[in-house]
Motif scaffolding. Structure first.
Motif, PDB file in Angstrom:
ATOM      1  N   ALA A  89       0.821  -1.213   0.000  1.00 45.27           N
ATOM      2  CA  ALA A  89       0.000   0.000   0.000  1.00 45.27           C
ATOM      3  C   ALA A  89       0.851   1.257   0.000  1.00 45.27           C
ATOM      4  CB  ALA A  89      -0.928  -0.009   1.210  1.00 45.27           C
ATOM      5  N   ALA A  90       1.979   1.216   0.683  1.00 45.16           N
ATOM      6  CA  ALA A  90       2.833   2.396   0.781  1.00 45.16           C
ATOM      7  C   ALA A  90       3.431   2.786  -0.570  1.00 45.16           C
ATOM      8  CB  ALA A  90       3.955   2.139   1.784  1.00 45.16           C
ATOM      9  N   ARG A  91       3.448   1.854  -1.507  1.00 44.43           N
ATOM     10  CA  ARG A  91       4.001   2.144  -2.830  1.00 44.43           C
ATOM     11  C   ARG A  91       2.923   2.570  -3.824  1.00 44.43           C
ATOM     12  NH1 ARG A  91       8.994  -1.881  -3.940  1.00 44.43           N
ATOM     13  NH2 ARG A  91       8.452  -1.245  -6.055  1.00 44.43           N
ATOM     14  N   THR A  92       1.700   2.741  -3.337  1.00 42.20           N
ATOM     15  CA  THR A  92       0.596   3.161  -4.203  1.00 42.20           C
ATOM     16  C   THR A  92       0.690   4.652  -4.504  1.00 42.20           C
ATOM     17  OG1 THR A  92      -0.866   1.447  -3.327  1.00 42.20           O
ATOM     18  CG2 THR A  92      -1.904   3.326  -4.393  1.00 42.20           C
ATOM     19  N   THR A  93       0.535   5.005  -5.754  1.00 42.08           N
ATOM     20  CA  THR A  93       0.605   6.415  -6.157  1.00 42.08           C
ATOM     21  C   THR A  93      -0.699   6.916  -6.779  1.00 42.08           C
ATOM     22  OG1 THR A  93       1.525   5.770  -8.314  1.00 42.08           O
ATOM     23  CG2 THR A  93       3.093   6.269  -6.543  1.00 42.08           C
ATOM     24  N   THR A  94      -1.719   6.069  -6.851  1.00 44.38           N
ATOM     25  CA  THR A  94      -2.987   6.464  -7.473  1.00 44.38           C
ATOM     26  C   THR A  94      -3.657   7.562  -6.656  1.00 44.38           C
ATOM     27  OG1 THR A  94      -3.273   4.198  -8.259  1.00 44.38           O
ATOM     28  CG2 THR A  94      -5.212   5.627  -8.306  1.00 44.38           C
ATOM     29  N   ARG A  95      -4.079   8.614  -7.314  1.00 41.38           N
ATOM     30  CA  ARG A  95      -4.775   9.712  -6.654  1.00 41.38           C
ATOM     31  C   ARG A  95      -6.279   9.468  -6.686  1.00 41.38           C
ATOM     32  NH1 ARG A  95      -1.893  12.622  -3.494  1.00 41.38           N
ATOM     33  NH2 ARG A  95      -3.393  14.319  -3.740  1.00 41.38           N
ATOM     34  N   PRO A  96      -6.994   9.802  -5.621  1.00 40.51           N
ATOM     35  CA  PRO A  96      -8.449   9.610  -5.622  1.00 40.51           C
ATOM     36  C   PRO A  96      -9.117  10.449  -6.694  1.00 40.51           C
ATOM     37  CG  PRO A  96      -7.617   9.998  -3.393  1.00 40.51           C
ATOM     38  CD  PRO A  96      -6.494  10.307  -4.332  1.00 40.51           C
ATOM     39  N   HIS A  97     -10.024   9.808  -7.448  1.00 50.88           N
ATOM     40  CA  HIS A  97     -10.750  10.551  -8.480  1.00 50.88           C
ATOM     41  C   HIS A  97     -12.177  10.048  -8.672  1.00 50.88           C
ATOM     42  CE1 HIS A  97      -8.863   7.090 -10.580  1.00 50.88           C
ATOM     43  NE2 HIS A  97      -9.971   7.088 -11.301  1.00 50.88           N
ATOM     44  N   ARG A  98     -12.559   8.992  -7.976  1.00 50.13           N
ATOM     45  CA  ARG A  98     -13.908   8.428  -8.176  1.00 50.13           C
ATOM     46  C   ARG A  98     -14.928   8.953  -7.163  1.00 50.13           C
ATOM     47  NH1 ARG A  98     -14.300   4.552 -11.935  1.00 50.13           N
ATOM     48  NH2 ARG A  98     -12.471   3.294 -12.472  1.00 50.13           N
ATOM     49  N   GLY A  99     -14.580   8.924  -5.904  1.00 47.38           N
ATOM     50  CA  GLY A  99     -15.526   9.279  -4.862  1.00 47.38           C
ATOM     51  C   GLY A  99     -15.012   8.783  -3.532  1.00 47.38           C
ATOM     52  N   ARG A 100     -15.903   8.708  -2.557  1.00 54.41           N
ATOM     53  CA  ARG A 100     -15.504   8.356  -1.193  1.00 54.41           C
ATOM     54  C   ARG A 100     -16.320   7.166  -0.696  1.00 54.41           C
ATOM     55  NH1 ARG A 100     -14.574  12.849   3.575  1.00 54.41           N
ATOM     56  NH2 ARG A 100     -13.587  11.460   5.115  1.00 54.41           N
ATOM     57  N   ARG A 128     -11.342   7.302  -2.606  1.00 58.28           N
ATOM     58  CA  ARG A 128     -10.913   7.701  -1.269  1.00 58.28           C
ATOM     59  C   ARG A 128     -11.639   6.773  -0.298  1.00 58.28           C
ATOM     60  NH1 ARG A 128     -11.672  13.543   1.907  1.00 58.28           N
ATOM     61  NH2 ARG A 128     -10.973  12.755   3.949  1.00 58.28           N
ATOM     62  N   VAL A 129     -10.886   6.076   0.523  1.00 59.63           N
ATOM     63  CA  VAL A 129     -11.462   5.046   1.390  1.00 59.63           C
ATOM     64  C   VAL A 129     -11.233   5.400   2.851  1.00 59.63           C
ATOM     65  CG1 VAL A 129     -11.485   2.589   1.980  1.00 59.63           C
ATOM     66  CG2 VAL A 129     -10.992   3.303  -0.374  1.00 59.63           C
ATOM     67  N   ASP A 130     -12.317   5.425   3.603  1.00 60.35           N
ATOM     68  CA  ASP A 130     -12.229   5.535   5.057  1.00 60.35           C
ATOM     69  C   ASP A 130     -12.351   4.120   5.617  1.00 60.35           C
ATOM     70  OD1 ASP A 130     -12.187   8.343   4.890  1.00 60.35           O
ATOM     71  OD2 ASP A 130     -14.372   8.427   4.887  1.00 60.35           O
ATOM     72  N   PHE A 131     -11.224   3.492   5.940  1.00 57.89           N
ATOM     73  CA  PHE A 131     -11.249   2.141   6.486  1.00 57.89           C
ATOM     74  C   PHE A 131     -11.355   2.227   8.001  1.00 57.89           C
ATOM     75  CE2 PHE A 131      -8.797  -1.668   7.988  1.00 57.89           C
ATOM     76  CZ  PHE A 131      -9.796  -2.589   7.710  1.00 57.89           C
ATOM     77  N   LEU A 132     -12.493   1.788   8.535  1.00 60.06           N
ATOM     78  CA  LEU A 132     -12.760   1.928   9.962  1.00 60.06           C
ATOM     79  C   LEU A 132     -12.272   0.742  10.779  1.00 60.06           C
ATOM     80  CD1 LEU A 132     -16.324   3.520   9.906  1.00 60.06           C
ATOM     81  CD2 LEU A 132     -14.083   4.582   9.561  1.00 60.06           C
ATOM     82  N   GLY A 133     -11.869  -0.341  10.105  1.00 57.92           N
ATOM     83  CA  GLY A 133     -11.277  -1.466  10.810  1.00 57.92           C
ATOM     84  C   GLY A 133     -12.275  -2.537  11.207  1.00 57.92           C
ATOM     85  N   ALA A 134     -11.822  -3.397  12.130  1.00 56.19           N
ATOM     86  CA  ALA A 134     -12.620  -4.539  12.574  1.00 56.19           C
ATOM     87  C   ALA A 134     -13.637  -4.119  13.634  1.00 56.19           C
ATOM     88  CB  ALA A 134     -11.703  -5.621  13.145  1.00 56.19           C
ATOM     89  N   SER A 135     -14.738  -4.859  13.689  1.00 56.74           N
ATOM     90  CA  SER A 135     -15.755  -4.726  14.736  1.00 56.74           C
ATOM     91  C   SER A 135     -16.139  -3.274  15.019  1.00 56.74           C
ATOM     92  CB  SER A 135     -15.271  -5.389  16.036  1.00 56.74           C
ATOM     93  OG  SER A 135     -16.314  -5.460  16.987  1.00 56.74           O
ATOM     94  N   VAL A 136     -16.821  -2.668  14.057  1.00 62.29           N
ATOM     95  CA  VAL A 136     -17.239  -1.270  14.195  1.00 62.29           C
ATOM     96  C   VAL A 136     -18.685  -1.223  14.705  1.00 62.29           C
ATOM     97  CG1 VAL A 136     -17.589   0.921  13.012  1.00 62.29           C
ATOM     98  CG2 VAL A 136     -15.712  -0.603  12.310  1.00 62.29           C
ATOM     99  N   PRO A 137     -18.920  -0.695  15.900  1.00 56.36           N
ATOM    100  CA  PRO A 137     -20.293  -0.577  16.405  1.00 56.36           C
ATOM    101  C   PRO A 137     -21.158   0.247  15.455  1.00 56.36           C
ATOM    102  CG  PRO A 137     -18.712  -0.194  18.167  1.00 56.36           C
ATOM    103  CD  PRO A 137     -17.926  -0.219  16.880  1.00 56.36           C
ATOM    104  N   GLY A 138     -22.388  -0.174  15.294  1.00 54.82           N
ATOM    105  CA  GLY A 138     -23.275   0.470  14.337  1.00 54.82           C
ATOM    106  C   GLY A 138     -23.443   1.961  14.563  1.00 54.82           C
ATOM    107  N   ARG A 139     -23.554   2.371  15.813  1.00 49.78           N
ATOM    108  CA  ARG A 139     -23.785   3.802  16.093  1.00 49.78           C
ATOM    109  C   ARG A 139     -22.591   4.641  15.659  1.00 49.78           C
ATOM    110  NH1 ARG A 139     -22.437   1.269  20.737  1.00 49.78           N
ATOM    111  NH2 ARG A 139     -20.883   2.197  22.128  1.00 49.78           N
TER     112      ARG A 139
END
Length: 346
Positions: A89-100, A128-139
Protein backbone atom coordinates in the motif's frame (compact mmCIF):
# COMPACT_ATOMS: atom_id res chain seq x y z
CA UNK A 1 12.23 -24.31 2.58
CA UNK A 2 15.20 -22.50 1.11
CA UNK A 3 14.71 -19.35 -0.96
CA UNK A 4 14.50 -19.80 -4.75
CA UNK A 5 17.78 -19.16 -6.55
CA UNK A 6 16.05 -16.66 -8.85
CA UNK A 7 12.87 -14.61 -8.49
CA UNK A 8 9.85 -16.69 -9.50
CA UNK A 9 6.81 -15.38 -11.37
CA UNK A 10 3.63 -14.97 -9.37
CA UNK A 11 1.84 -17.86 -11.09
CA UNK A 12 4.62 -20.36 -10.22
CA UNK A 13 3.35 -22.72 -7.47
CA UNK A 14 6.86 -22.83 -6.00
CA UNK A 15 6.54 -19.15 -5.16
CA UNK A 16 3.25 -19.78 -3.33
CA UNK A 17 4.87 -22.56 -1.31
CA UNK A 18 7.93 -20.42 -0.55
CA UNK A 19 5.83 -17.44 0.55
CA UNK A 20 3.62 -19.64 2.73
CA UNK A 21 6.72 -21.05 4.43
CA UNK A 22 7.94 -17.51 5.11
CA UNK A 23 4.75 -16.25 6.73
CA UNK A 24 4.35 -19.55 8.58
CA UNK A 25 7.82 -19.02 10.04
CA UNK A 26 7.03 -15.41 10.93
CA UNK A 27 9.70 -14.18 8.51
CA UNK A 28 8.37 -10.69 7.90
CA UNK A 29 11.46 -9.42 6.09
CA UNK A 30 11.54 -12.40 3.76
CA UNK A 31 7.84 -12.09 2.94
CA UNK A 32 8.18 -8.36 2.26
CA UNK A 33 11.14 -9.06 -0.01
CA UNK A 34 9.04 -11.46 -2.09
CA UNK A 35 6.30 -8.85 -2.53
CA UNK A 36 8.64 -5.96 -3.33
CA UNK A 37 10.59 -8.08 -5.81
CA UNK A 38 7.36 -8.84 -7.64
CA UNK A 39 6.46 -5.15 -7.71
CA UNK A 40 9.93 -4.19 -8.93
CA UNK A 41 9.60 -6.76 -11.72
CA UNK A 42 6.42 -5.08 -12.94
CA UNK A 43 3.72 -7.21 -11.27
CA UNK A 44 0.60 -5.14 -10.70
CA UNK A 45 0.00 -4.44 -6.99
CA UNK A 46 -3.56 -5.77 -7.37
CA UNK A 47 -2.12 -9.15 -8.31
CA UNK A 48 0.25 -9.14 -5.34
CA UNK A 49 -2.67 -8.37 -3.02
CA UNK A 50 -5.05 -10.97 -4.46
CA UNK A 51 -2.80 -13.74 -5.75
CA UNK A 52 0.00 -13.64 -3.18
CA UNK A 53 -1.42 -12.26 0.06
CA UNK A 54 -5.04 -13.34 -0.43
CA UNK A 55 -4.34 -16.89 -1.56
CA UNK A 56 -1.75 -17.48 1.14
CA UNK A 57 -4.23 -16.29 3.76
CA UNK A 58 -6.75 -18.79 2.46
CA UNK A 59 -4.16 -21.53 2.91
CA UNK A 60 -3.47 -20.32 6.45
CA UNK A 61 -7.13 -20.85 7.33
CA UNK A 62 -7.14 -24.30 5.76
CA UNK A 63 -4.02 -25.35 7.67
CA UNK A 64 -5.55 -24.20 10.95
CA UNK A 65 -8.79 -26.07 10.25
CA UNK A 66 -6.83 -29.23 9.45
CA UNK A 67 -4.97 -28.87 12.78
CA UNK A 68 -1.65 -28.58 10.97
CA UNK A 69 -1.08 -25.05 12.28
CA UNK A 70 -1.81 -23.78 15.77
CA UNK A 71 -3.87 -20.69 16.50
CA UNK A 72 -0.67 -18.89 17.45
CA UNK A 73 1.00 -19.74 14.14
CA UNK A 74 -2.10 -18.70 12.21
CA UNK A 75 -2.15 -15.36 14.03
CA UNK A 76 1.56 -14.81 13.42
CA UNK A 77 1.20 -15.55 9.71
CA UNK A 78 -1.78 -13.20 9.47
CA UNK A 79 0.25 -10.45 11.14
CA UNK A 80 3.02 -10.91 8.58
CA UNK A 81 0.50 -10.70 5.73
CA UNK A 82 -0.83 -7.47 7.22
CA UNK A 83 2.68 -6.00 7.22
CA UNK A 84 3.28 -7.10 3.64
CA UNK A 85 -0.01 -5.49 2.62
CA UNK A 86 1.05 -2.26 4.32
CA UNK A 87 4.29 -2.24 2.34
CA UNK A 88 2.43 -2.78 -0.94
CA UNK A 89 0.00 0.00 0.00
CA UNK A 90 2.83 2.40 0.78
CA UNK A 91 4.00 2.14 -2.83
CA UNK A 92 0.60 3.16 -4.20
CA UNK A 93 0.60 6.42 -6.16
CA UNK A 94 -2.99 6.46 -7.47
CA UNK A 95 -4.77 9.71 -6.65
CA UNK A 96 -8.45 9.61 -5.62
CA UNK A 97 -10.75 10.55 -8.48
CA UNK A 98 -13.91 8.43 -8.18
CA UNK A 99 -15.53 9.28 -4.86
CA UNK A 100 -15.50 8.36 -1.19
CA UNK A 101 -16.28 4.99 0.42
CA UNK A 102 -16.62 3.98 4.04
CA UNK A 103 -15.37 0.43 4.64
CA UNK A 104 -15.92 -1.45 7.89
CA UNK A 105 -16.28 -4.86 9.44
CA UNK A 106 -19.64 -5.27 11.15
CA UNK A 107 -19.85 -5.11 14.92
CA UNK A 108 -18.33 -8.27 16.39
CA UNK A 109 -16.45 -9.21 13.21
CA UNK A 110 -12.72 -9.36 13.96
CA UNK A 111 -11.43 -10.76 10.65
CA UNK A 112 -10.08 -7.47 9.37
CA UNK A 113 -7.53 -8.53 6.76
CA UNK A 114 -10.01 -9.23 3.91
CA UNK A 115 -11.54 -5.79 4.40
CA UNK A 116 -8.09 -4.17 4.56
CA UNK A 117 -7.21 -5.86 1.25
CA UNK A 118 -10.39 -4.48 -0.30
CA UNK A 119 -9.49 -1.02 0.97
CA UNK A 120 -6.18 -1.15 -0.89
CA UNK A 121 -7.81 -2.47 -4.07
CA UNK A 122 -10.25 0.45 -3.94
CA UNK A 123 -7.41 2.90 -3.37
CA UNK A 124 -5.69 1.53 -6.46
CA UNK A 125 -8.90 2.07 -8.44
CA UNK A 126 -9.09 5.72 -7.47
CA UNK A 127 -11.42 5.79 -4.49
CA UNK A 128 -10.91 7.70 -1.27
CA UNK A 129 -11.46 5.05 1.39
CA UNK A 130 -12.23 5.54 5.06
CA UNK A 131 -11.25 2.14 6.49
CA UNK A 132 -12.76 1.93 9.96
CA UNK A 133 -11.28 -1.47 10.81
CA UNK A 134 -12.62 -4.54 12.57
CA UNK A 135 -15.75 -4.73 14.74
CA UNK A 136 -17.24 -1.27 14.20
CA UNK A 137 -20.29 -0.58 16.40
CA UNK A 138 -23.28 0.47 14.34
CA UNK A 139 -23.78 3.80 16.09
CA UNK A 140 -20.20 4.84 15.39
CA UNK A 141 -20.53 3.81 11.75
CA UNK A 142 -23.62 5.97 11.31
CA UNK A 143 -21.99 8.92 13.07
CA UNK A 144 -19.11 8.65 10.61
CA UNK A 145 -21.52 8.63 7.66
CA UNK A 146 -23.18 11.84 8.85
CA UNK A 147 -19.79 13.46 9.34
CA UNK A 148 -18.27 12.47 5.98
CA UNK A 149 -21.13 11.87 3.53
CA UNK A 150 -19.63 8.96 1.54
CA UNK A 151 -20.96 7.69 -1.77
CA UNK A 152 -21.21 4.13 -0.47
CA UNK A 153 -20.62 1.84 2.48
CA UNK A 154 -18.82 -1.48 2.10
CA UNK A 155 -19.57 -3.92 4.92
CA UNK A 156 -17.58 -7.08 5.60
CA UNK A 157 -19.01 -10.06 7.47
CA UNK A 158 -17.07 -13.31 7.51
CA UNK A 159 -19.08 -15.24 10.13
CA UNK A 160 -22.88 -15.70 9.97
CA UNK A 161 -23.28 -15.17 13.72
CA UNK A 162 -22.71 -11.46 13.02
CA UNK A 163 -25.65 -11.24 10.61
CA UNK A 164 -28.08 -9.67 13.12
CA UNK A 165 -25.62 -6.82 13.67
CA UNK A 166 -24.94 -6.62 9.95
CA UNK A 167 -28.68 -6.26 9.39
CA UNK A 168 -28.88 -3.43 11.91
CA UNK A 169 -25.97 -1.65 10.22
CA UNK A 170 -27.42 -2.10 6.72
CA UNK A 171 -30.81 -0.81 7.85
CA UNK A 172 -29.25 2.24 9.48
CA UNK A 173 -27.07 3.02 6.43
CA UNK A 174 -30.05 2.83 4.10
CA UNK A 175 -32.03 5.06 6.46
CA UNK A 176 -29.17 7.55 6.24
CA UNK A 177 -29.43 7.46 2.46
CA UNK A 178 -26.11 5.70 1.83
CA UNK A 179 -26.18 2.55 -0.34
CA UNK A 180 -24.44 -0.59 0.93
CA UNK A 181 -22.34 -3.19 -0.83
CA UNK A 182 -21.78 -6.29 1.29
CA UNK A 183 -19.01 -8.85 1.14
CA UNK A 184 -17.67 -11.86 2.99
CA UNK A 185 -18.69 -15.49 3.28
CA UNK A 186 -20.82 -14.69 6.32
CA UNK A 187 -23.47 -13.41 3.91
CA UNK A 188 -23.96 -16.92 2.55
CA UNK A 189 -23.71 -18.65 -0.82
CA UNK A 190 -24.05 -16.10 -3.59
CA UNK A 191 -24.66 -13.37 -1.02
CA UNK A 192 -28.23 -14.60 -0.48
CA UNK A 193 -28.37 -13.32 3.10
CA UNK A 194 -27.00 -9.92 2.08
CA UNK A 195 -29.93 -9.40 -0.26
CA UNK A 196 -32.41 -10.59 2.32
CA UNK A 197 -31.02 -8.24 4.94
CA UNK A 198 -31.33 -5.26 2.61
CA UNK A 199 -27.89 -4.67 1.09
CA UNK A 200 -28.00 -2.89 -2.26
CA UNK A 201 -25.40 -5.22 -3.72
CA UNK A 202 -23.06 -8.05 -2.83
CA UNK A 203 -19.65 -9.00 -4.17
CA UNK A 204 -18.04 -12.42 -3.91
CA UNK A 205 -14.48 -11.05 -4.06
CA UNK A 206 -12.63 -7.81 -3.58
CA UNK A 207 -12.02 -7.52 -7.31
CA UNK A 208 -15.73 -8.00 -8.00
CA UNK A 209 -16.54 -5.26 -5.51
CA UNK A 210 -14.12 -2.91 -7.26
CA UNK A 211 -15.73 -3.66 -10.62
CA UNK A 212 -19.27 -3.19 -9.36
CA UNK A 213 -18.48 0.08 -7.66
CA UNK A 214 -16.76 1.39 -10.78
CA UNK A 215 -19.27 0.26 -13.39
CA UNK A 216 -22.66 -0.35 -11.76
CA UNK A 217 -23.13 1.91 -8.77
CA UNK A 218 -25.43 2.62 -7.18
CA UNK A 219 -27.52 -0.26 -8.57
CA UNK A 220 -31.29 -0.33 -8.25
CA UNK A 221 -32.25 -2.45 -5.26
CA UNK A 222 -33.66 -5.63 -6.76
CA UNK A 223 -34.25 -8.85 -4.84
CA UNK A 224 -36.42 -11.91 -5.27
CA UNK A 225 -36.72 -11.99 -1.49
CA UNK A 226 -38.73 -9.12 0.01
CA UNK A 227 -36.79 -6.79 2.28
CA UNK A 228 -37.66 -7.44 5.91
CA UNK A 229 -37.14 -4.65 8.38
CA UNK A 230 -35.22 -5.14 11.61
CA UNK A 231 -38.29 -5.10 13.86
CA UNK A 232 -39.69 -8.25 12.26
CA UNK A 233 -36.57 -10.10 13.36
CA UNK A 234 -36.05 -8.56 16.77
CA UNK A 235 -39.58 -9.47 17.76
CA UNK A 236 -39.19 -13.15 16.84
CA UNK A 237 -39.89 -15.20 19.96
CA UNK A 238 -37.51 -18.09 19.31
CA UNK A 239 -34.56 -15.91 18.34
CA UNK A 240 -35.09 -13.58 21.28
CA UNK A 241 -35.43 -16.46 23.74
CA UNK A 242 -32.31 -18.17 22.51
CA UNK A 243 -30.16 -15.02 22.72
CA UNK A 244 -31.39 -14.11 26.19
CA UNK A 245 -31.01 -17.62 27.58
CA UNK A 246 -27.59 -18.33 26.03
CA UNK A 247 -25.63 -18.33 29.34
CA UNK A 248 -28.15 -20.67 30.99
CA UNK A 249 -28.19 -22.99 27.97
CA UNK A 250 -24.42 -23.39 28.14
CA UNK A 251 -24.19 -23.81 31.92
CA UNK A 252 -27.02 -26.36 31.99
CA UNK A 253 -25.51 -28.30 29.09
CA UNK A 254 -22.14 -28.38 30.84
CA UNK A 255 -23.66 -29.66 34.07
CA UNK A 256 -25.43 -32.46 32.19
CA UNK A 257 -22.52 -33.31 29.92
CA UNK A 258 -20.87 -36.06 32.01
CA UNK A 259 -24.13 -38.01 32.18
CA UNK A 260 -24.80 -37.60 28.46
CA UNK A 261 -21.19 -38.21 27.39
CA UNK A 262 -19.30 -40.18 30.08
CA UNK A 263 -15.89 -39.47 28.54
CA UNK A 264 -16.34 -35.89 29.81
CA UNK A 265 -15.81 -37.16 33.38
CA UNK A 266 -12.10 -37.22 32.52
CA UNK A 267 -11.88 -33.82 30.80
CA UNK A 268 -9.21 -31.48 32.13
CA UNK A 269 -9.75 -27.74 32.56
CA UNK A 270 -8.72 -26.82 29.01
CA UNK A 271 -11.02 -29.47 27.52
CA UNK A 272 -13.93 -28.21 29.61
CA UNK A 273 -13.25 -24.64 28.47
CA UNK A 274 -13.12 -25.72 24.84
CA UNK A 275 -16.37 -27.65 25.22
CA UNK A 276 -18.16 -24.65 26.75
CA UNK A 277 -16.87 -22.51 23.89
CA UNK A 278 -18.16 -25.00 21.33
CA UNK A 279 -21.58 -25.05 23.01
CA UNK A 280 -21.61 -21.26 22.77
CA UNK A 281 -20.90 -21.48 19.05
CA UNK A 282 -23.79 -23.95 18.65
CA UNK A 283 -26.15 -21.47 20.35
CA UNK A 284 -24.82 -18.52 18.33
CA UNK A 285 -25.12 -20.21 14.93
CA UNK A 286 -28.55 -21.54 15.81
CA UNK A 287 -29.63 -18.00 16.72
CA UNK A 288 -28.27 -16.63 13.43
CA UNK A 289 -30.14 -19.31 11.49
CA UNK A 290 -33.36 -18.42 13.30
CA UNK A 291 -32.79 -14.71 12.70
CA UNK A 292 -32.40 -15.04 8.96
CA UNK A 293 -34.77 -17.99 8.63
CA UNK A 294 -32.10 -20.11 6.92
CA UNK A 295 -31.46 -23.60 8.29
CA UNK A 296 -28.36 -23.92 6.10
CA UNK A 297 -26.50 -21.45 8.31
CA UNK A 298 -26.72 -23.95 11.16
CA UNK A 299 -26.26 -27.17 9.21
CA UNK A 300 -23.19 -25.83 7.41
CA UNK A 301 -21.70 -24.79 10.74
CA UNK A 302 -22.26 -28.23 12.24
CA UNK A 303 -20.65 -29.94 9.25
CA UNK A 304 -17.65 -27.61 9.44
CA UNK A 305 -17.32 -28.05 13.20
CA UNK A 306 -17.44 -31.81 12.87
CA UNK A 307 -14.54 -31.71 10.38
CA UNK A 308 -12.48 -29.36 12.57
CA UNK A 309 -13.07 -31.42 15.73
CA UNK A 310 -12.30 -34.67 13.91
CA UNK A 311 -8.97 -33.20 12.80
CA UNK A 312 -8.24 -32.57 16.48
CA UNK A 313 -9.13 -36.09 17.58
CA UNK A 314 -12.56 -35.23 19.00
CA UNK A 315 -15.14 -37.87 17.98
CA UNK A 316 -18.41 -36.93 16.30
CA UNK A 317 -20.23 -38.43 19.31
CA UNK A 318 -19.02 -35.51 21.44
CA UNK A 319 -20.51 -32.95 19.07
CA UNK A 320 -23.78 -34.86 18.83
CA UNK A 321 -24.01 -34.99 22.62
CA UNK A 322 -23.65 -31.21 22.75
CA UNK A 323 -26.33 -30.74 20.11
CA UNK A 324 -28.75 -32.94 22.09
CA UNK A 325 -28.03 -31.09 25.33
CA UNK A 326 -28.97 -27.81 23.68
CA UNK A 327 -32.02 -29.36 21.98
CA UNK A 328 -33.40 -30.77 25.21
CA UNK A 329 -33.61 -27.30 26.70
CA UNK A 330 -35.47 -25.66 23.81
CA UNK A 331 -38.96 -26.80 24.71
CA UNK A 332 -41.82 -25.32 22.67
CA UNK A 333 -39.52 -23.80 20.03
CA UNK A 334 -40.28 -25.81 16.90
CA UNK A 335 -38.03 -23.99 14.41
CA UNK A 336 -34.93 -24.41 16.57
CA UNK A 337 -35.73 -28.04 17.32
CA UNK A 338 -36.27 -28.76 13.61
CA UNK A 339 -32.83 -27.36 12.77
CA UNK A 340 -31.19 -29.41 15.49
CA UNK A 341 -33.05 -32.55 14.40
CA UNK A 342 -31.81 -32.08 10.84
CA UNK A 343 -28.21 -32.28 12.04
CA UNK A 344 -28.87 -35.11 14.49
CA UNK A 345 -30.55 -37.36 11.90
CA UNK A 346 -27.67 -37.20 9.40
Amino acid sequence: MSAPAHPLPLHDPRLADHYLSLIGDGDERGAIEVATTLLDDGTAPQRVIVDLIGRSQGRVGELWAANEWSVAREHAATAVNERVLAVVAARTTTRPHRGRITLACVDGEWHGLPARMLAELLHLDGWRVDFLGASVPGRHLITHLHQTGPDAVALSCMIPTRLPRAHAAITACRAAGVPVIAGGRGFGPGGRYAERLGADAWAATGEEAVTRLAEDWPPPYVSDVPFIDADSFLGDEEYTHLVRSRPQLISTAMSRLPAAYPVAHHYDHSQLEATAEDLGHIADFLAAALYVGEEQIFTDFVDWTDAVLTARGVPTAALRAGLRLIRDQLVDFPAAIAMLDTTLTK
